[in-house]
Scaffold this motif. Structure first.
Motif, PDB file in Angstrom:
ATOM      1  N   TRP A   1     -15.065   7.391  -0.229  1.00  0.00           N
ATOM      2  CA  TRP A   1     -13.864   6.614  -0.892  1.00  0.00           C
ATOM      3  C   TRP A   1     -14.411   6.010  -1.915  1.00  0.00           C
ATOM      4  CZ3 TRP A   1     -12.665   1.527  -1.095  1.00  0.00           C
ATOM      5  CH2 TRP A   1     -13.235   0.583  -0.071  1.00  0.00           C
TER       6      TRP A   1
ATOM      7  N   CYS B   1      -6.333   1.209  -6.918  1.00  0.00           N
ATOM      8  CA  CYS B   1      -6.194   2.717  -6.277  1.00  0.00           C
ATOM      9  C   CYS B   1      -7.382   2.894  -5.373  1.00  0.00           C
ATOM     10  CB  CYS B   1      -6.151   3.859  -7.233  1.00  0.00           C
ATOM     11  SG  CYS B   1      -4.742   4.046  -8.282  1.00  0.00           S
TER      12      CYS B   1
ATOM     13  N   LEU C   1       0.882  -1.178   0.018  1.00  0.00           N
ATOM     14  CA  LEU C   1      -0.005  -0.087   0.046  1.00  0.00           C
ATOM     15  C   LEU C   1       0.846   1.156  -0.047  1.00  0.00           C
ATOM     16  CD1 LEU C   1      -3.087   0.655   0.104  1.00  0.00           C
ATOM     17  CD2 LEU C   1      -2.871   0.823   2.783  1.00  0.00           C
ATOM     18  N   THR C   2       0.693   1.983  -1.047  1.00  0.00           N
ATOM     19  CA  THR C   2       1.543   3.406  -1.160  1.00  0.00           C
ATOM     20  C   THR C   2       0.626   4.511  -1.295  1.00  0.00           C
ATOM     21  OG1 THR C   2       3.228   1.852  -2.480  1.00  0.00           O
ATOM     22  CG2 THR C   2       3.249   4.393  -2.515  1.00  0.00           C
ATOM     23  N   ASN C   3       1.078   5.475  -0.242  1.00  0.00           N
ATOM     24  CA  ASN C   3       0.442   6.850  -0.590  1.00  0.00           C
ATOM     25  C   ASN C   3       1.090   7.594  -1.405  1.00  0.00           C
ATOM     26  OD1 ASN C   3       0.164   9.515   1.923  1.00  0.00           O
ATOM     27  ND2 ASN C   3      -0.986   9.003   0.196  1.00  0.00           N
TER      28      ASN C   3
ATOM     29  N   LEU D   1      -7.373   1.631   5.717  1.00  0.00           N
ATOM     30  CA  LEU D   1      -7.643   2.960   5.307  1.00  0.00           C
ATOM     31  C   LEU D   1      -8.783   3.483   5.833  1.00  0.00           C
ATOM     32  CD1 LEU D   1      -6.219   2.938   1.624  1.00  0.00           C
ATOM     33  CD2 LEU D   1      -4.975   3.933   3.409  1.00  0.00           C
TER      34      LEU D   1
ATOM     35  N   HIS E   1      -4.274   6.230  -2.573  1.00  0.00           N
ATOM     36  CA  HIS E   1      -3.248   5.323  -2.560  1.00  0.00           C
ATOM     37  C   HIS E   1      -3.204   4.246  -3.392  1.00  0.00           C
ATOM     38  CE1 HIS E   1      -3.644   6.907   1.590  1.00  0.00           C
ATOM     39  NE2 HIS E   1      -2.714   6.090   1.890  1.00  0.00           N
ATOM     40  N   CYS E   2      -2.124   3.906  -3.838  1.00  0.00           N
ATOM     41  CA  CYS E   2      -1.980   2.700  -4.610  1.00  0.00           C
ATOM     42  C   CYS E   2      -1.758   1.354  -4.037  1.00  0.00           C
ATOM     43  CB  CYS E   2      -0.582   3.081  -5.609  1.00  0.00           C
ATOM     44  SG  CYS E   2      -0.324   1.700  -6.775  1.00  0.00           S
ATOM     45  N   PHE E   3      -2.309   0.242  -4.281  1.00  0.00           N
ATOM     46  CA  PHE E   3      -2.218  -0.997  -3.811  1.00  0.00           C
ATOM     47  C   PHE E   3      -1.913  -1.798  -4.798  1.00  0.00           C
ATOM     48  CE2 PHE E   3      -4.340  -4.706  -1.578  1.00  0.00           C
ATOM     49  CZ  PHE E   3      -3.561  -4.999  -0.763  1.00  0.00           C
TER      50      PHE E   3
ATOM     51  N   PRO F   1      -8.094   8.992   4.386  1.00  0.00           N
ATOM     52  CA  PRO F   1      -8.230   7.832   5.327  1.00  0.00           C
ATOM     53  C   PRO F   1      -8.886   8.305   6.438  1.00  0.00           C
ATOM     54  CG  PRO F   1      -6.075   7.935   4.366  1.00  0.00           C
ATOM     55  CD  PRO F   1      -6.608   9.402   3.679  1.00  0.00           C
TER      56      PRO F   1
ATOM     57  N   TYR G   1      -9.076   5.916  -3.666  1.00  0.00           N
ATOM     58  CA  TYR G   1      -9.432   7.619  -3.718  1.00  0.00           C
ATOM     59  C   TYR G   1     -10.343   7.942  -2.268  1.00  0.00           C
ATOM     60  CZ  TYR G   1     -11.524  12.013  -4.510  1.00  0.00           C
ATOM     61  OH  TYR G   1     -11.885  13.361  -4.216  1.00  0.00           O
TER      62      TYR G   1
END
Length: 262
Positions: free
Chosen positions: A31, A20, A2-4, A52, A10-12, A25, A22
């Motif tokens: 979302w 993604c 999981l990348t912010n 998240l 966030h990209c997962f 959090p 959107y």
């Protein structure tokens, strides 16, 4: 992983494909999920979403396109969450049970993944009452400030998502940041800008125009369907290179979808 990548994005990574999230959090409950990864990944995606956003469900699911590695969990998640799913009008036949995609091109120039692609599902799915066309005005449901951009080539109804405010781009497979045909690079996630995955791209002239269209938006951040996110000067230079050298860097020298266009 999981990348912010932005305050609300966030990209997962689910195996070899990215989805993604959107939305801001917790404590926010507003979302959206963009794409749904590989088959049998519903629980993995749900767990990341809970991390998240807690025990809330998304307002919608947006699909960049309907290939198996982008809709793998969509039927289960749409039913579990009881949320609408949106895709481009031209992609709907593959998502309402009316059409199958062409079989992957195992003859295309590339590496081991291209040769293995005969094992990849090409059948369409039927999302029944959950599937809806994206608004014709270019807006994205439940994603204020974002617009969808029609980027066909990889599939007829492929879309990318763009936010003008901060020039963020969710590119889907219009272009990717890993050589998806080559097994070693997929496993190591060696970063290298590339055109759409060759073994499933059916219209190369359209794919070329789509990359040009995205470059003209001058994105400062790009999350792609495969590979690591790119940003800033590195993204600008990489995308400029891809546009300038698309015929040699992206379009394969041979393959059934290339031959059909000659």
């Amino acid at each position: 992983m999981l990348t912010n990548v932005a305050a609300d994005l966030h990209c997962f990574t689910v195996q070899v494909v990215n989805v993604c999230f959107y939305g801001t959090p917790r404590p926010s409950s507003n979302w959206v999920l963009i794409d749904t990864g590989m088959p049998k990944s519903a629980e993995t995606i749900s767990s990341a979403a809970s991390e998240l956003f807690g025990n809330t469900v998304p307002k919608a699911i947006i699909l960049t396109h309907g290939h198996f590695d982008h809709v793998g969990a969509v039927e289960e998640l749409a039913s579990q969450w009881n949320v609408p799913v949106y895709a481009h009008q031209e992609e709907l036949p593959y998502l309402n049970g009316k059409k199958d995609y062409p079989e992957p091109d195992t003859t295309v120039e590339g590496g081991m993944v291209a040769k293995m692609s005969k094992m990849f599902p090409n059948e369409g799915i039927d999302l029944k009452e959950h599937i809806h066309p994206l608004p014709a005005d270019g807006t994205v449901p439940e994603m204020p400030g974002w617009n969808w951009v029609h980027t066909p080539g990889h599939t007829p109804g492929h879309i990318s998502l763009f936010r003008e405010e901060d020039q963020s781009l969710i590119a889907g497979d219009a272009f990717v940041t890993v050589k998806q045909e080559q097994l070693y690079k997929v496993l190591t996630q060696e970063q290298e800008i590339s055109g759409p995955p060759r073994y499933l791209t059916t219209d190369w002239p359209a794919a070329k125009k789509s990359v040009h269209r995205l470059q003209k938006l001058h994105p400062k951040l790009a999350v792609t369907g495969h590979g690591l996110p790119l940003a800033g000067e590195e993204l600008e230079k990489s995308l400029d290179y891809l546009v300038t050298h698309f015929d040699t860097a992206a379009i394969p020298d041979y393959g059934k979808f290339v031959e059909e266009k000659k």
